[in-house]
Enzyme design. Structure first.
Site, PDB file in Angstrom:
ATOM      1  N   GLU A  56     -51.184  17.760  14.474  1.00  0.00           N
ATOM      2  CA  GLU A  56     -52.324  18.526  15.477  1.00  0.00           C
ATOM      3  C   GLU A  56     -53.202  17.214  16.139  1.00  0.00           C
ATOM      4  O   GLU A  56     -53.039  16.606  17.324  1.00  0.00           O
ATOM      5  CB  GLU A  56     -52.673  19.656  15.107  1.00  0.00           C
ATOM      6  N   GLY A  89     -56.609  23.932  13.143  1.00  0.00           N
ATOM      7  CA  GLY A  89     -55.048  24.172  12.659  1.00  0.00           C
ATOM      8  C   GLY A  89     -54.981  24.416  11.293  1.00  0.00           C
ATOM      9  O   GLY A  89     -53.671  24.348  10.414  1.00  0.00           O
ATOM     10  N   GLY A 112     -60.981  12.981   8.797  1.00  0.00           N
ATOM     11  CA  GLY A 112     -61.886  13.147   7.085  1.00  0.00           C
ATOM     12  C   GLY A 112     -61.163  11.841   6.372  1.00  0.00           C
ATOM     13  O   GLY A 112     -60.866  10.887   6.981  1.00  0.00           O
ATOM     14  N   LYS A 137     -74.389  17.749  -3.272  1.00  0.00           N
ATOM     15  CA  LYS A 137     -76.112  17.014  -3.925  1.00  0.00           C
ATOM     16  C   LYS A 137     -75.440  16.711  -4.560  1.00  0.00           C
ATOM     17  O   LYS A 137     -76.727  16.576  -5.546  1.00  0.00           O
ATOM     18  CB  LYS A 137     -76.164  18.684  -3.195  1.00  0.00           C
ATOM     19  N   GLY A 146     -54.698  15.555   8.653  1.00  0.00           N
ATOM     20  CA  GLY A 146     -56.179  15.954   8.941  1.00  0.00           C
ATOM     21  C   GLY A 146     -57.519  14.953   9.346  1.00  0.00           C
ATOM     22  O   GLY A 146     -57.283  13.660   9.277  1.00  0.00           O
TER      23      GLY A 146
END
Length: 422
Positions: free
Chosen positions: A228, A326, A207, A351, A205
């Site tokens: 994908e 996906g 990232g 955070k 994916g």
């Protein structure tokens, strides 16, 4: 012979109430969309349907009554507009987008960027196949020919006889710099790497964690790619000899993807490279097709997880940020595969470590992307929570074990209070 179109001829091809389909990422035709905006008074009731728009435009901002944007995946160009209730967002799993478009739109016209025509009269969609390629010969196409778009292979070819016309606009492709992995990302990746075997096929994916995983795979061998989105890091894996696809069960020896997005290094790698094949998303992301790769490994990201294992991957702090993409396609695909393994990753806190991303309940307003029954493994910098086949109580315990230590006691207390942990 189909001719080159001027702006007036482009707008004359757009009917009243037309539904125009625009592809993802670098398939977005800058010049054609400029023409529509500049001639908007000649249009009436036109909608542009697209995932992940790259550029903020006047029609996306809702400035025109005659021209509207419909999103299937939010981006930086559309996120605030949606949150201000100025545009529509259609829920979907990525592999279903072509079917959704056929069912809910008129499919009036597809506008896309293409590589220049070859000596046989064929253009290619370059970095794309996504949700447009299966409509070749079925829906009118207007092409924006760009000499910077690589010529690629797969089911992403279109002949000049199959288009309504073309314009030319030669501009470098938009590049996405790979996110630099943090120390926590590298810890997450290290846990996943232990589970990846030589000969596995990977879906990777977007990232920093997936980038970290890629950076650690160069000593593996005979890996395959069925993904994908094709990212930059795959280029290095091919060059190192880690990826050759020889043990794949479908399309052996080929890198399979439905779109590519990265740097010029990636785009240069794709140009005239027969190893990479672009196939329609309805094929690449179909869980039934994914499952044919018996040793598929899926690596994706989420923003928060509750103690049941439900993943909210498309909202941040209870506000819509993207869409499903996906993730569910591959979560289900690996479940059906004989030796499939799925990993959904996140850092344990947000955070500055003041908020746990593993929660007793998801943040109010958050949307479940991947349900508890489809999740295989959740990974943080503290390890892997292996959820598939585990009871609700055991799942909660395993998730608490990979939460940040500052929140484990509170999570366990709340889990017992709510009857989740026995």
């Amino acid at each position: 012979m189909t001719k080159k179109l001027n702006p007036q001829e482009v707008t004359e091809l757009i009917d009243k109430g037309a539904d125009i389909i625009v592809p993802i990422a670098n398939g977005e035709p800058i010049h054609l969309l400029d023409i529509l905006e500049e001639n908007v008074k000649k249009l009436e009731g036109v909608k542009i349907h697209q995932l992940l728009a790259l550029r903020s435009r006047r029609y996306i901002q809702g400035e025109f009554e005659q021209l509207k944007h419909v999103s299937y995946f939010l981006s930086g160009a559309t996120r605030k507009v949606y949150q201000q209730a100025k545009m529509e967002l259609i829920p979907n799993n990525f592999h279903e987008v072509p079917r959704l478009l056929k069912k809910t739109t008129k499919m009036s016209m597809i506008m896309t960027v293409a590589s220049p025509m070859d000596e046989h009269g064929y253009f290619t969609f370059g970095t794309q196949a996504d949700y447009i390629s299966e409509f070749v010969g079925k829906v009118p196409f207007i092409l924006e020919v760009n000499e910077h778009m690589p010529r690629t292979y797969g089911r992403n070819q279109i002949h000049i006889s199959q288009i309504a016309g073309f314009v030319e606009h030669h501009a470098p492709l938009t590049e996405e710099k790979a996110a630099e992995p943090s120390d926590k990302d590298l810890l997450i990746a290290a846990s996943i790497i232990e589970d990846i075997q030589d000969g596995d096929t990977l879906q990777i994916g977007i990232g920093s964690v997936p980038n970290a995983v890629i950076s650690m795979l160069k000593d593996h061998r005979h890996l395959g790619i069925h993904t994908e989105m094709l990212p930059d890091g795959v280029v290095d894996l091919v060059k190192s000899g880690a990826v050759d696809g020889t043990r794949k069960f479908t399309n052996p020896g080929k890198i399979i993807t439905t779109f590519a997005y990265g740097s010029k290094k990636l785009y240069d790698f794709l140009d005239n490279n027969p190893v990479v094949e672009f196939l329609p998303v309805s094929q690449v992301n179909d869980p039934r097709e994914i499952a044919k790769e018996k040793n598929i490994v899926s690596i994706n990201a989420t923003t928060e997880v509750d103690l049941f294992g439900q993943c909210a991957s498309e909202t941040v702090g209870g506000k819509y940020y993207s869409s499903s993409g996906g993730q569910v396609d591959f979560a289900r695909g690996v479940r059906f595969a004989e030796n499939g393994k799925g990993y959904i990753c996140m850092q344990s806190t947000a955070k500055n470590e003041t908020i746990s991303r593993i929660k007793i309940n998801l943040t109010p307003g958050s949307v479940v992307t991947t349900g508890k029954n489809d999740v295989d493994n959740i990974v943080t910098e503290y390890g892997i929570a292996r959820l598939h086949g585990a009871s609700i109580s055991e799942r909660a315990k395993r998730l608490i074990a990979v939460a940040h230590p500052n929140f484990r006691e509170e999570l366990l207390f709340d889990a017992k209070k709510n009857g989740i942990v026995i």
